[in-house]
Design a protein around this motif. Sequence first.
Motif, PDB file in Angstrom:
ATOM      1  N   LEU A   1     -46.307 -33.265 -41.307  1.00  0.00           N
ATOM      2  CA  LEU A   1     -46.914 -33.436 -42.627  1.00  0.00           C
ATOM      3  C   LEU A   1     -47.314 -34.887 -42.868  1.00  0.00           C
ATOM      4  N   LEU A   2     -48.402 -35.070 -43.630  1.00  0.00           N
ATOM      5  CA  LEU A   2     -48.796 -36.398 -44.073  1.00  0.00           C
ATOM      6  C   LEU A   2     -48.003 -36.754 -45.331  1.00  0.00           C
ATOM      7  N   PRO A   3     -47.847 -38.060 -45.643  1.00  0.00           N
ATOM      8  CA  PRO A   3     -46.994 -38.467 -46.767  1.00  0.00           C
ATOM      9  C   PRO A   3     -47.390 -37.883 -48.118  1.00  0.00           C
ATOM     10  N   HIS A   4     -48.686 -37.563 -48.313  1.00  0.00           N
ATOM     11  CA  HIS A   4     -49.104 -37.050 -49.617  1.00  0.00           C
ATOM     12  C   HIS A   4     -48.867 -35.546 -49.755  1.00  0.00           C
ATOM     13  N   GLN A   5     -48.493 -34.888 -48.669  1.00  0.00           N
ATOM     14  CA  GLN A   5     -48.334 -33.442 -48.701  1.00  0.00           C
ATOM     15  C   GLN A   5     -46.926 -33.051 -49.142  1.00  0.00           C
ATOM     16  N   GLU A   6     -46.822 -31.823 -49.667  1.00  0.00           N
ATOM     17  CA  GLU A   6     -45.534 -31.274 -50.065  1.00  0.00           C
ATOM     18  C   GLU A   6     -45.224 -30.042 -49.215  1.00  0.00           C
ATOM     19  N   TYR A   7     -43.944 -29.742 -49.107  1.00  0.00           N
ATOM     20  CA  TYR A   7     -43.505 -28.623 -48.271  1.00  0.00           C
ATOM     21  C   TYR A   7     -42.414 -27.890 -49.035  1.00  0.00           C
ATOM     22  N   LYS A   8     -42.782 -26.763 -49.625  1.00  0.00           N
ATOM     23  CA  LYS A   8     -41.835 -26.013 -50.449  1.00  0.00           C
ATOM     24  C   LYS A   8     -40.833 -25.260 -49.594  1.00  0.00           C
ATOM     25  N   VAL A   9     -39.684 -24.980 -50.167  1.00  0.00           N
ATOM     26  CA  VAL A   9     -38.636 -24.265 -49.443  1.00  0.00           C
ATOM     27  C   VAL A   9     -39.117 -22.889 -48.989  1.00  0.00           C
TER      28      VAL A   9
END
Length: 301
Positions: free
Chosen positions: A94-102
């Motif tokens: 992932l790039l720093p601006h991206q989010e990764y939900k559970v």
Amino acid sequence: MFTISHYSSRICPKTPLHFFTSSHTSRCMEERLVAIVGTTGVGKSQLGVELSKALNGEVINADSMQVYQELDIITNKITETEREGVPHHLMDFLLPHQEYKVTEFEIDAIRIISDVNRRNRLPIVVGGTNYYIQSLLWRDSLVKSPPTAKNVQDTPSSSPPSSSTEGDELDVDAPTLYERLKEVDPVMANRWHPSDRRKIRRSLETYLQTGKRHSEIIKEQHEQEAKASKLRFKTCIFWLYANPTQLNPRLDTRIDKMIQTGLFDEIQSLRSQVDKGSVRMPGTEDEKYQRGIWQAIDVRV
């Protein structure tokens, strides 16, 4: 030294002794899984590599910060050398601006576990993010909403509420939201930091959309889980523990090493990318440091 324990109440009779499953032997799962959990600094990553080498395994990362690319020192990733050729999944993508939900992690990890089992290798989940591990090992471990409401667990806090009335209630600053949450659900208010607008808002959304307190939903869920095990896989869990008198000096040494190998340089580089606009931060202005990698790293300094 490690202290190792496991979750389970009974051993499946057709399963080797080193694999534990649910208490109902008729529900023994076909897919195998090892999970390594424990506090920071007890040696989870190293044990994951050693078990992989001994048992023909592959590691699946379950640390929510180590999914990000490049930030190796900040997130204390195991190095390529330390991996000793063992495949590591769900790391550095992932790039720093991206989010990764559970919920995304749950889907991705289940897919990888099935693939690793299909290749007759052993999937070994390693990580320090407890809700990642919980969502993966046990079925129905995430908060569910009624069919008429949005799934709050899977809905970003920036999503529009279901009505303009809710919008008026939720489109306010963190202190106001927190005071409102203390009125309707003091249990959850006590759980969240007063400045954590994203989580406070999510708990309020749960209450407004379902008519039930977020804390009540979680309590009911735990009661259901206590009645019957819902393990997804034929699972063995290593729970690592280290005595604080031994662990604390080890953590001090780790931090010193991180600083020596460029911790502050890595933070400054990230800060510079934000200033130049090449890296953007997710969320609204008052939520920027409550999402993704930014929860763990304050680059404002």
